[in-house]
Write a protein that holds these residues in place. Structure first.
Motif, PDB file in Angstrom:
ATOM      1  N   MET A   1       0.737  -1.227  -0.067  1.00 47.45           N
ATOM      2  CA  MET A   1      -0.091   0.334  -0.003  1.00 47.45           C
ATOM      3  C   MET A   1       0.918   0.718  -0.267  1.00 47.45           C
ATOM      4  SD  MET A   1      -2.765   1.187   3.025  1.00 47.45           S
ATOM      5  CE  MET A   1      -1.284   1.493   3.956  1.00 47.45           C
ATOM      6  N   ARG A   2       0.673   2.239  -0.835  1.00 45.01           N
ATOM      7  CA  ARG A   2       1.747   3.883  -1.384  1.00 45.01           C
ATOM      8  C   ARG A   2       0.421   4.482  -0.496  1.00 45.01           C
ATOM      9  NH1 ARG A   2       1.304   5.796  -6.651  1.00 45.01           N
ATOM     10  NH2 ARG A   2       1.722   8.151  -5.821  1.00 45.01           N
ATOM     11  N   LEU A   3       1.236   5.274   0.499  1.00 44.51           N
ATOM     12  CA  LEU A   3       0.508   6.517   1.351  1.00 44.51           C
ATOM     13  C   LEU A   3       0.999   8.154   0.704  1.00 44.51           C
ATOM     14  CD1 LEU A   3       1.560   5.821   4.778  1.00 44.51           C
ATOM     15  CD2 LEU A   3      -0.990   5.467   4.093  1.00 44.51           C
ATOM     16  N   PRO A   4       0.066   8.454   0.747  1.00 42.63           N
ATOM     17  CA  PRO A   4      -0.249   9.908   0.129  1.00 42.63           C
ATOM     18  C   PRO A   4       1.334  10.848   0.276  1.00 42.63           C
ATOM     19  CG  PRO A   4      -2.066   9.860   0.804  1.00 42.63           C
ATOM     20  CD  PRO A   4      -1.319   8.403   1.521  1.00 42.63           C
ATOM     21  N   SER A   5       2.114  11.796  -0.394  1.00 45.02           N
ATOM     22  CA  SER A   5       2.790  11.732   0.225  1.00 45.02           C
ATOM     23  C   SER A   5       2.623  13.219   1.012  1.00 45.02           C
ATOM     24  CB  SER A   5       3.263  12.841  -1.173  1.00 45.02           C
ATOM     25  OG  SER A   5       2.781  13.417  -2.059  1.00 45.02           O
ATOM     26  N   THR A   6       4.170  13.832   1.581  1.00 43.19           N
ATOM     27  CA  THR A   6       3.896  14.565   2.388  1.00 43.19           C
ATOM     28  C   THR A   6       2.969  16.095   2.025  1.00 43.19           C
ATOM     29  OG1 THR A   6       5.273  13.693   3.544  1.00 43.19           O
ATOM     30  CG2 THR A   6       4.720  16.027   4.255  1.00 43.19           C
ATOM     31  N   SER A   7       3.531  16.117   0.601  1.00 43.36           N
ATOM     32  CA  SER A   7       3.199  17.741  -0.474  1.00 43.36           C
ATOM     33  C   SER A   7       1.247  17.473  -0.297  1.00 43.36           C
ATOM     34  CB  SER A   7       3.557  18.020  -1.222  1.00 43.36           C
ATOM     35  OG  SER A   7       3.135  17.028  -2.191  1.00 43.36           O
ATOM     36  N   ALA A   8       0.892  16.634  -1.025  1.00 42.17           N
ATOM     37  CA  ALA A   8      -0.352  16.165  -0.287  1.00 42.17           C
ATOM     38  C   ALA A   8      -1.417  16.062   0.565  1.00 42.17           C
ATOM     39  CB  ALA A   8      -0.854  14.379  -1.782  1.00 42.17           C
ATOM     40  N   LYS A   9      -0.771  15.835   2.093  1.00 45.08           N
ATOM     41  CA  LYS A   9      -1.463  15.819   2.854  1.00 45.08           C
ATOM     42  C   LYS A   9      -1.679  17.738   2.752  1.00 45.08           C
ATOM     43  CE  LYS A   9      -0.269  11.425   4.866  1.00 45.08           C
ATOM     44  NZ  LYS A   9       1.000  10.919   5.855  1.00 45.08           N
ATOM     45  N   LEU A  10      -0.253  18.143   2.824  1.00 43.67           N
ATOM     46  CA  LEU A  10      -0.386  19.562   3.400  1.00 43.67           C
ATOM     47  C   LEU A  10      -1.031  20.401   2.058  1.00 43.67           C
ATOM     48  CD1 LEU A  10       3.782  19.854   4.071  1.00 43.67           C
ATOM     49  CD2 LEU A  10       1.328  20.512   5.438  1.00 43.67           C
ATOM     50  N   MET A  11      -1.135  20.306   1.352  1.00 37.45           N
ATOM     51  CA  MET A  11      -2.259  20.658   0.230  1.00 37.45           C
ATOM     52  C   MET A  11      -3.626  20.440   0.686  1.00 37.45           C
ATOM     53  SD  MET A  11       0.277  19.770  -3.289  1.00 37.45           S
ATOM     54  CE  MET A  11      -1.712  20.668  -3.566  1.00 37.45           C
ATOM     55  N   ALA A  12      -4.205  19.176   1.357  1.00 44.31           N
ATOM     56  CA  ALA A  12      -5.184  18.690   1.415  1.00 44.31           C
ATOM     57  C   ALA A  12      -5.789  19.821   2.559  1.00 44.31           C
ATOM     58  CB  ALA A  12      -4.869  17.594   1.861  1.00 44.31           C
ATOM     59  N   TRP A  13      -5.182  19.605   3.783  1.00 47.88           N
ATOM     60  CA  TRP A  13      -5.408  20.268   4.878  1.00 47.88           C
ATOM     61  C   TRP A  13      -5.404  22.548   4.316  1.00 47.88           C
ATOM     62  CZ3 TRP A  13      -8.532  18.612   8.368  1.00 47.88           C
ATOM     63  CH2 TRP A  13      -8.352  17.275   8.495  1.00 47.88           C
ATOM     64  N   ALA A  14      -4.368  22.671   3.408  1.00 49.66           N
ATOM     65  CA  ALA A  14      -4.139  23.523   3.718  1.00 49.66           C
ATOM     66  C   ALA A  14      -5.360  25.127   2.920  1.00 49.66           C
ATOM     67  CB  ALA A  14      -3.842  24.365   1.812  1.00 49.66           C
ATOM     68  N   GLY A  15      -6.587  24.962   2.904  1.00 52.46           N
ATOM     69  CA  GLY A  15      -7.672  26.054   2.697  1.00 52.46           C
ATOM     70  C   GLY A  15      -8.057  26.435   3.996  1.00 52.46           C
ATOM     71  N   LEU A  16      -8.272  24.913   5.489  1.00 53.87           N
ATOM     72  CA  LEU A  16      -8.580  24.734   6.547  1.00 53.87           C
ATOM     73  C   LEU A  16      -7.665  26.061   7.804  1.00 53.87           C
ATOM     74  CD1 LEU A  16     -10.428  23.982   8.567  1.00 53.87           C
ATOM     75  CD2 LEU A  16      -8.853  21.967   9.279  1.00 53.87           C
ATOM     76  N   VAL A  17      -6.027  25.399   7.291  1.00 50.96           N
ATOM     77  CA  VAL A  17      -4.730  25.787   7.789  1.00 50.96           C
ATOM     78  C   VAL A  17      -4.934  28.290   7.840  1.00 50.96           C
ATOM     79  CG1 VAL A  17      -2.729  25.691   8.840  1.00 50.96           C
ATOM     80  CG2 VAL A  17      -4.906  23.982   8.582  1.00 50.96           C
ATOM     81  N   ILE A  18      -4.671  27.460   6.088  1.00 47.22           N
ATOM     82  CA  ILE A  18      -4.314  28.833   5.992  1.00 47.22           C
ATOM     83  C   ILE A  18      -5.680  29.849   6.021  1.00 47.22           C
ATOM     84  CG2 ILE A  18      -3.996  30.422   3.454  1.00 47.22           C
ATOM     85  CD1 ILE A  18      -1.356  28.643   4.329  1.00 47.22           C
ATOM     86  N   GLY A  19      -6.800  29.253   6.067  1.00 47.13           N
ATOM     87  CA  GLY A  19      -8.149  29.941   6.158  1.00 47.13           C
ATOM     88  C   GLY A  19      -8.169  30.512   7.484  1.00 47.13           C
ATOM     89  N   GLY A  20      -8.023  29.990   7.945  1.00 50.03           N
ATOM     90  CA  GLY A  20      -7.768  30.446   9.893  1.00 50.03           C
ATOM     91  C   GLY A  20      -6.985  31.325  10.395  1.00 50.03           C
ATOM     92  N   VAL A  21      -5.278  30.750   9.890  1.00 46.13           N
ATOM     93  CA  VAL A  21      -4.543  32.199  10.669  1.00 46.13           C
ATOM     94  C   VAL A  21      -4.987  33.620   9.309  1.00 46.13           C
ATOM     95  CG1 VAL A  21      -1.668  32.487   9.615  1.00 46.13           C
ATOM     96  CG2 VAL A  21      -3.056  29.544  10.138  1.00 46.13           C
ATOM     97  N   ALA A  22      -5.972  33.351   8.169  1.00 47.31           N
ATOM     98  CA  ALA A  22      -6.067  34.876   7.549  1.00 47.31           C
ATOM     99  C   ALA A  22      -7.093  35.522   7.774  1.00 47.31           C
ATOM    100  CB  ALA A  22      -6.127  34.454   5.873  1.00 47.31           C
TER     101      ALA A  22
END
Length: 111
Positions: A1-22
């Motif tokens: 089983m291949r797991l998603p890359s770290t950059s894909a995980k960060l991109m997936a959470w970008a809207g929530l994290v960047i939105g809250g910080v902004a």
């Protein structure tokens, strides 16, 4: 089983994290910039709010784009994270747009 890359995980959470910080930064600037808006009449609060809304919307779109990738193996957390993040980005975008609209209506000289 291949797991998603770290950059894909960060991109997936970008809207929530960047939105809250902004939104948090814009809320703090909303306490400091009305004086500058009153003196200079440049509507810095509105400009920053609308720029932040555009940035958060772009991050939400980036998160949403990961939703259409097929799941890798048994890991279904990436589509969930991307959907949650994209929807949260819409909420934060709405909040930023409302703060920007309020700073256009109120000049900062009302105190």
């Amino acid at each position: 089983m291949r797991l998603p890359s770290t950059s894909a995980k960060l991109m997936a959470w970008a809207g929530l994290v960047i939105g809250g910080v902004a939104w948090a930064i814009n809320t703090q600037l909303g306490e400091m910039l009305p004086t500058a808006d009153c003196i200079g009449r440049h509507h810095l609060s509105a400009i920053i709010s609308f720029a932040g809304a555009f940035a958060v919307l772009a991050c939400g779109g980036m998160s949403w784009s990961l939703d259409h990738r097929p799941s890798i193996g048994d890991d279904h957390s990436l589509p969930f994270a991307s959907r949650l993040s994209a929807l949260a980005a819409l909420v934060f975008t709405f909040a930023l747009l409302m703060q920007g609209a309020a700073s256009l209506v109120l000049s900062g000289c009302e105190r």
